[in-house]
Motif scaffolding. Structure first.
Motif, PDB file in Angstrom:
ATOM      1  N   ALA A   1      59.772  75.539  -9.387  1.00 37.18           N
ATOM      2  CA  ALA A   1      60.147  74.427 -10.258  1.00 37.18           C
ATOM      3  C   ALA A   1      59.005  74.104 -11.227  1.00 37.18           C
ATOM      4  CB  ALA A   1      60.508  73.200  -9.428  1.00 37.18           C
TER       5      ALA A   1
ATOM      6  N   ARG B   1      59.006  76.792 -13.825  1.00 37.85           N
ATOM      7  CA  ARG B   1      60.133  76.584 -14.743  1.00 37.85           C
ATOM      8  C   ARG B   1      59.795  75.514 -15.784  1.00 37.85           C
ATOM      9  NH1 ARG B   1      65.790  74.145 -13.832  1.00 37.85           N
ATOM     10  NH2 ARG B   1      67.045  75.334 -15.321  1.00 37.85           N
TER      11      ARG B   1
ATOM     12  N   HIS C   1      61.858  69.096 -14.134  1.00 36.53           N
ATOM     13  CA  HIS C   1      62.831  69.753 -13.258  1.00 36.53           C
ATOM     14  C   HIS C   1      62.489  69.432 -11.813  1.00 36.53           C
ATOM     15  CE1 HIS C   1      64.529  71.978 -16.534  1.00 36.53           C
ATOM     16  NE2 HIS C   1      63.451  72.712 -16.745  1.00 36.53           N
TER      17      HIS C   1
END
Length: 209
Positions: A58, A61, A11
């Motif tokens: 990020a 995630r 990501h």
């Protein structure tokens, strides 16, 4: 997208991976990102204000694997734990590791450990234990062929050793190309950008492999 090398999602901290280079190196206003809403932000203005600061979210995630909350949902959780703070003038401060680790542990159930004095060899030990490492590096790591401009200020997620065992494989939320978003570097090259600190997280459950 899932990385074929480490089976961890890839990501970016910007909603459109294809626009990362234009944003971080070309001066494009993030508010012009047509996919800004995918981030979970409430407006293009909020997205533009925060996205450049969300490398840590990020990384989290990616570490949470498939089905992870949106970038801004994770930002909201970190804000609630004071892992980020926003001054009256709008200046954003963070990511602060200790409250971030509490947030990750209490809300997401991951055993997050802060490492304030982490050596490159220590990173390899953590990877060998099956942990991943959010490491503080200079954002210039996206161009490892150039001299390192400094150390720290940006977070990447180290997921494994490289295939030869001598380097580190990592995901860079501000990588400008596919090759720099999921990259491998020899340990001495990585060390030139590394600030000697980070947060380690457990590996993905086997059901994600």
């Amino acid at each position: 997208m899932t990385c074929l090398s480490c089976r961890t999602p890839v990501h970016t901290q910007f909603a459109s991976p294809g626009l990362v280079e234009a944003i971080v190196e070309g001066g494009l206003d993030p508010a012009g990102d047509p996919r800004w809403a995918d981030s979970g932000a409430v407006s293009p203005a909020e997205y533009a204000h925060w996205a450049g600061h969300l490398c840590g979210m990020a990384c989290l995630r990616m570490a949470l694997g498939p089905g992870a909350p949106s970038l801004f949902a994770l930002r909201d959780g970190a804000l609630a734990y004071d892992a980020y703070t926003e001054d009256a003038d709008g200046s954003i401060r963070g990511l602060v590791y200790a409250p971030f680790a509490r947030y990750v542990s209490e809300v997401h159930g991951l055993d997050a450990v802060v490492h304030r004095d982490l050596s490159p060899a220590g990173i390899l030990d953590l990877l060998d234990e099956g942990r991943r490492v959010m490491a503080s590096v200079h954002f210039g790591i996206r161009h490892p062929e150039r001299p390192a401009p400094g150390r720290g200020g940006h977070l990447v997620l180290l997921t494994s050793r490289t295939a030869d065992g001598a380097g580190v494989h990592f995901h860079n939320p501000s990588g400008t190309t596919a090759a720099s978003r999921a990259a491998g570097l020899p340990l001495p090259v990585f060390e030139c950008f590394f600030a000697g600190r980070g947060v380690s997280l457990p590996g993905l459950p086997s059901t994600h492999l």
